[in-house]
Design an enzyme around this catalytic site. Structure first.
Site, PDB file in Angstrom:
ATOM      1  N   HIS A 185      10.675  10.724  15.900  1.00  0.00           N
ATOM      2  CA  HIS A 185       8.705  10.900  15.409  1.00  0.00           C
ATOM      3  C   HIS A 185       7.779  10.600  15.514  1.00  0.00           C
ATOM      4  O   HIS A 185       6.678  11.309  16.380  1.00  0.00           O
ATOM      5  CB  HIS A 185       8.754  11.453  13.618  1.00  0.00           C
ATOM      6  CG  HIS A 185       7.393  11.364  13.730  1.00  0.00           C
ATOM      7  ND1 HIS A 185       6.894  10.197  13.250  1.00  0.00           N
ATOM      8  CD2 HIS A 185       6.454  12.199  13.076  1.00  0.00           C
ATOM      9  CE1 HIS A 185       5.736  10.819  12.840  1.00  0.00           C
ATOM     10  NE2 HIS A 185       5.117  12.286  12.338  1.00  0.00           N
ATOM     11  N   ASN A 186       8.008   9.030  15.208  1.00  0.00           N
ATOM     12  CA  ASN A 186       7.138   7.930  15.667  1.00  0.00           C
ATOM     13  C   ASN A 186       6.984   7.797  17.498  1.00  0.00           C
ATOM     14  O   ASN A 186       5.785   7.495  18.099  1.00  0.00           O
ATOM     15  CB  ASN A 186       8.067   7.475  15.950  1.00  0.00           C
ATOM     16  CG  ASN A 186       7.159   6.423  13.840  1.00  0.00           C
ATOM     17  OD1 ASN A 186       6.885   7.458  13.363  1.00  0.00           O
ATOM     18  ND2 ASN A 186       7.985   5.576  12.984  1.00  0.00           N
ATOM     19  N   VAL A 245       0.850  -1.154  -0.255  1.00  0.00           N
ATOM     20  CA  VAL A 245      -0.042   0.323   0.200  1.00  0.00           C
ATOM     21  C   VAL A 245       1.112   0.861  -0.034  1.00  0.00           C
ATOM     22  O   VAL A 245       0.279   1.743  -0.457  1.00  0.00           O
ATOM     23  CB  VAL A 245      -1.294   0.119   1.416  1.00  0.00           C
ATOM     24  CG1 VAL A 245      -2.187   1.181   1.524  1.00  0.00           C
ATOM     25  CG2 VAL A 245      -1.850  -1.894   0.961  1.00  0.00           C
ATOM     26  N   LYS A 253      12.793  10.816  12.354  1.00  0.00           N
ATOM     27  CA  LYS A 253      11.281   9.464  11.457  1.00  0.00           C
ATOM     28  C   LYS A 253      11.729   8.711  12.103  1.00  0.00           C
ATOM     29  O   LYS A 253      10.325   9.019  13.419  1.00  0.00           O
ATOM     30  CB  LYS A 253      11.265   8.580  10.145  1.00  0.00           C
ATOM     31  CG  LYS A 253      10.378   8.261   9.982  1.00  0.00           C
ATOM     32  CD  LYS A 253       9.114   8.906  10.096  1.00  0.00           C
ATOM     33  CE  LYS A 253       7.643   8.171   9.558  1.00  0.00           C
ATOM     34  NZ  LYS A 253       7.359   6.445   9.875  1.00  0.00           N
ATOM     35  N   SER A 294       6.138   9.866   6.417  1.00  0.00           N
ATOM     36  CA  SER A 294       5.168  10.134   7.177  1.00  0.00           C
ATOM     37  C   SER A 294       3.768  10.203   7.160  1.00  0.00           C
ATOM     38  O   SER A 294       4.107  11.305   6.462  1.00  0.00           O
ATOM     39  CB  SER A 294       5.876  10.363   8.735  1.00  0.00           C
ATOM     40  OG  SER A 294       4.390  10.580   9.722  1.00  0.00           O
ATOM     41  N   GLY A 295       2.900  10.357   7.816  1.00  0.00           N
ATOM     42  CA  GLY A 295       1.668   9.629   6.719  1.00  0.00           C
ATOM     43  C   GLY A 295       0.761   9.206   6.462  1.00  0.00           C
ATOM     44  O   GLY A 295      -0.522   9.231   6.005  1.00  0.00           O
ATOM     45  N   GLU A 339       4.605  10.675  18.627  1.00  0.00           N
ATOM     46  CA  GLU A 339       3.556   9.724  18.087  1.00  0.00           C
ATOM     47  C   GLU A 339       2.604   8.976  18.962  1.00  0.00           C
ATOM     48  O   GLU A 339       2.256   8.957  19.693  1.00  0.00           O
ATOM     49  CB  GLU A 339       4.162   9.337  16.529  1.00  0.00           C
ATOM     50  CG  GLU A 339       2.571   8.329  16.608  1.00  0.00           C
ATOM     51  CD  GLU A 339       2.313   8.067  14.941  1.00  0.00           C
ATOM     52  OE1 GLU A 339       1.758   6.326  15.205  1.00  0.00           O
ATOM     53  OE2 GLU A 339       3.089   8.047  14.157  1.00  0.00           O
ATOM     54  N   TYR A 340       4.073   8.223  19.665  1.00  0.00           N
ATOM     55  CA  TYR A 340       3.522   6.535  20.866  1.00  0.00           C
ATOM     56  C   TYR A 340       2.549   7.452  21.897  1.00  0.00           C
ATOM     57  O   TYR A 340       2.157   7.388  22.538  1.00  0.00           O
ATOM     58  CB  TYR A 340       4.447   5.715  21.222  1.00  0.00           C
ATOM     59  CG  TYR A 340       5.689   4.548  20.162  1.00  0.00           C
ATOM     60  CD1 TYR A 340       5.308   3.344  21.218  1.00  0.00           C
ATOM     61  CD2 TYR A 340       5.285   4.578  18.894  1.00  0.00           C
ATOM     62  CE1 TYR A 340       5.161   2.168  20.787  1.00  0.00           C
ATOM     63  CE2 TYR A 340       5.435   4.222  18.584  1.00  0.00           C
ATOM     64  CZ  TYR A 340       5.693   2.681  18.996  1.00  0.00           C
ATOM     65  OH  TYR A 340       5.891   1.407  18.054  1.00  0.00           O
ATOM     66  N   VAL A 383      10.418  -1.582   1.095  1.00  0.00           N
ATOM     67  CA  VAL A 383       9.929  -3.338   1.740  1.00  0.00           C
ATOM     68  C   VAL A 383       9.706  -3.177   3.222  1.00  0.00           C
ATOM     69  O   VAL A 383      10.629  -2.063   3.498  1.00  0.00           O
ATOM     70  CB  VAL A 383      10.839  -4.128   1.181  1.00  0.00           C
ATOM     71  CG1 VAL A 383      10.999  -4.024  -1.116  1.00  0.00           C
ATOM     72  CG2 VAL A 383      12.381  -3.709   0.939  1.00  0.00           C
ATOM     73  N   ASN A 415      10.611   2.289   6.964  1.00  0.00           N
ATOM     74  CA  ASN A 415      10.930   2.400   8.493  1.00  0.00           C
ATOM     75  C   ASN A 415      11.609   1.710   8.785  1.00  0.00           C
ATOM     76  O   ASN A 415      12.146   1.198  10.314  1.00  0.00           O
ATOM     77  CB  ASN A 415      10.032   2.049   9.731  1.00  0.00           C
ATOM     78  CG  ASN A 415       8.848   3.279   9.840  1.00  0.00           C
ATOM     79  OD1 ASN A 415       8.941   4.399   9.465  1.00  0.00           O
ATOM     80  ND2 ASN A 415       7.444   2.632  10.098  1.00  0.00           N
TER      81      ASN A 415
END
Length: 479
Positions: A187-188, A14, A184, A130-131, A191-192, A76, A104
């Site tokens: 960033h994650n 995706v 990144k 990200s997004g 986000e957590y 991948v 990631n």
């Protein structure tokens, strides 16, 4: 086959498919490839009319379809699959071609791959994207790291396909080797923490204020028009407002309370430990997900372990709701302050020269943690690039000071009610620890000296000292 495509994407799950579609929609010819040709064919059948695609079946055909220097985005699964794709592509490439890992990947792997590619004469760009699937298609936040020459070859494409805020692309060169994937990762991690804080606020409103889910959805919708305005607050209102078609219950009530994770939050905490950065909010968010995974144990414990009787807080409902809002904002400031503190430490440790204002700028759109107050973070670093902690910036200092009484009431009420708020409480503990001129670590160091002769420093003179605790109790200077 004519070499007509400006860039290629291999890996058409995706995210990869949507990124390729984004590129094609911007008028950029793109070659596409997938390990399973049927997937490539399906993507072209469904979306081939959206732009100029070149469909390929083999890697050699894929490489031949690209203009030189070849620019190849690898989409991948992180880990060994990335190495496999690089190893398969390398014999087919020429000096100056550029590989772009947009998954990631762990930043340490990116540093290793960048060095290996450089030795082969290839450029390598470790790129955070990200997004989610929507961002990949409509415009993500893009965080590219690697050598500047390689980035210059893809800069125009990246800035065109990224999200745009006030005419500014949410894409900027981050730094050498693994810098892009590191940013990144953090960033994650933020986000957590952000998501955990939101979940704790929901829990307090549900089981502390005694509100029903539709009412809580309305509260989050209102919050999204104030200081808390953000993508995550917005979608929280949407998720809470969703009704399950089968049961008629709020959908959130029929979702199993086990939060999964893919590892980036854990990586963030691990590197913070290596750097000596007190990343309490993010780390507690990671632990909270781990605890949620112990569902069978929790169900058994709920029937055995003692705690306060269930019930709502005695405080007025409206007052508690406002307190939770203020506590959420103050804790959110802590999470971002800690994340930026970690990136500052990493910039020094890995010689990346990260531009914190630029990072705040590219996180304003496209990414999961996009929020209105990132503009204030950007402005803070523009005004004072040497800022070490956002808590020392007047706006954030005053915002937290204004909310701290409510924050303390929320944590206190949570303890009394037996509602766990690890992110709220650890953020408050960090704030209180950071603002203290003198804490209890003097005792810790004294104990360490007693059992391990680790020495200590004194407040009244220079040098390192050790007390002969088990001997005559005398103090000796050790340096």
């Amino acid at each position: 086959m004519s070499q007509q495509s400006e860039i290629g994407v291999t890996g058409l799950a995706v995210m990869g498919a949507n990124l390729a579609r984004n590129i094609a929609r911007k008028g950029i010819p793109v070659a596409v490839h997938n390990r399973t040709p049927a997937r490539t064919q399906q993507v072209i059948a469904d979306h081939g009319s959206e732009g100029s695609f070149t469909s390929t079946e083999s890697l050699s055909e894929f490489v031949d379809a690209l203009e030189r220097p070849r620019r190849i985005i690898i989409m991948v699964k992180a880990g060994a699959p990335v190495d496999t794709v690089i190893d398969d592509l390398t014999p087919l490439l020429s000096s100056g071609d550029i590989l772009i890992d947009a998954g990631n990947s762990h930043f340490a792997d990116t540093r290793r791959r960048a060095q290996a590619c450089a030795e082969r004469g290839l450029g390598f760009i470790g790129t955070g994207v990200s997004g989610g699937e929507e961002g990949a298609l409509l415009g993500p936040s893009i965080m590219p790291g690697g050598d500047r020459e390689s980035y210059a070859c893809v800069e125009e494409i990246f800035t065109r396909i990224s999200a745009q805020v006030d005419g500014t692309p949410c894409c900027a060169y981050i730094g050498a080797d693994g810098a892009g994937h590191y940013v990144k990762m953090v960033h994650n991690g933020i986000e957590y923490a952000d998501i955990q804080l939101i979940a704790e606020a929901y829990d307090l409103l549900r089981h502390g204020a005694g509100l029903e889910v539709p009412a809580i959805a309305g509260i989050f919708n209102e919050w999204n028009s104030g200081d808390l305005e953000s993508f995550l607050i917005e979608i929280t209102a949407t998720v809470l407002a969703k009704q399950d078609g089968e049961t008629g219950l709020p959908l959130v009530d029929v979702i199993v309370d086990q939060a999964e994770q893919k590892g980036t939050g854990c990586w963030t905490s691990q590197d913070a430990l290596e750097l000596g950065v007190p990343l309490t909010a993010i780390t507690e968010a990671v632990f909270a997900r781990s605890l949620s995974a112990l569902r069978d144990q929790r169900i058994a414990a709920s029937k055995t372990l003692a705690g306060p009787r269930p019930g709502s807080s005695d405080r007025a409902q409206e007052a508690l709701v406002d307190d939770v809002r203020k506590a959420l904002y103050a804790s959110k400031v802590i999470a971002y302050a800690q994340g930026f503190e970690q990136m500052t430490a990493a910039s020094q440790a890995y010689d990346w020269n990260l531009d914190m204002g630029s990072l705040a700028t590219i996180w304003r759109g496209g990414c999961i943690i996009r929020a209105g107050f990132l503009n204030r973070i950007r402005d803070a670093y523009v005004e004072s690039p040497d800022t070490t902690n956002l808590l020392m910036v007047p706006y954030f200092r005053d915002a937290v000071a204004e909310g701290q009484e409510a924050w303390r009431r929320v944590v206190s009420n949570s303890v009394e009610l037996g509602i766990p708020v690890p992110a709220f409480s650890s953020s408050l503990a960090y704030y209180d620890g950071y603002r203290r001129e003198r804490g209890p670590a003097n005792l810790i160091q004294g104990l360490r000296d007693y059992f391990g002769a680790h020495t200590y420093r004194r407040t009244d003179r220079e040098g390192s000292f050790h007390t002969r605790w088990s001997q005559d109790g005398s103090e000796v200077r050790t340096d």
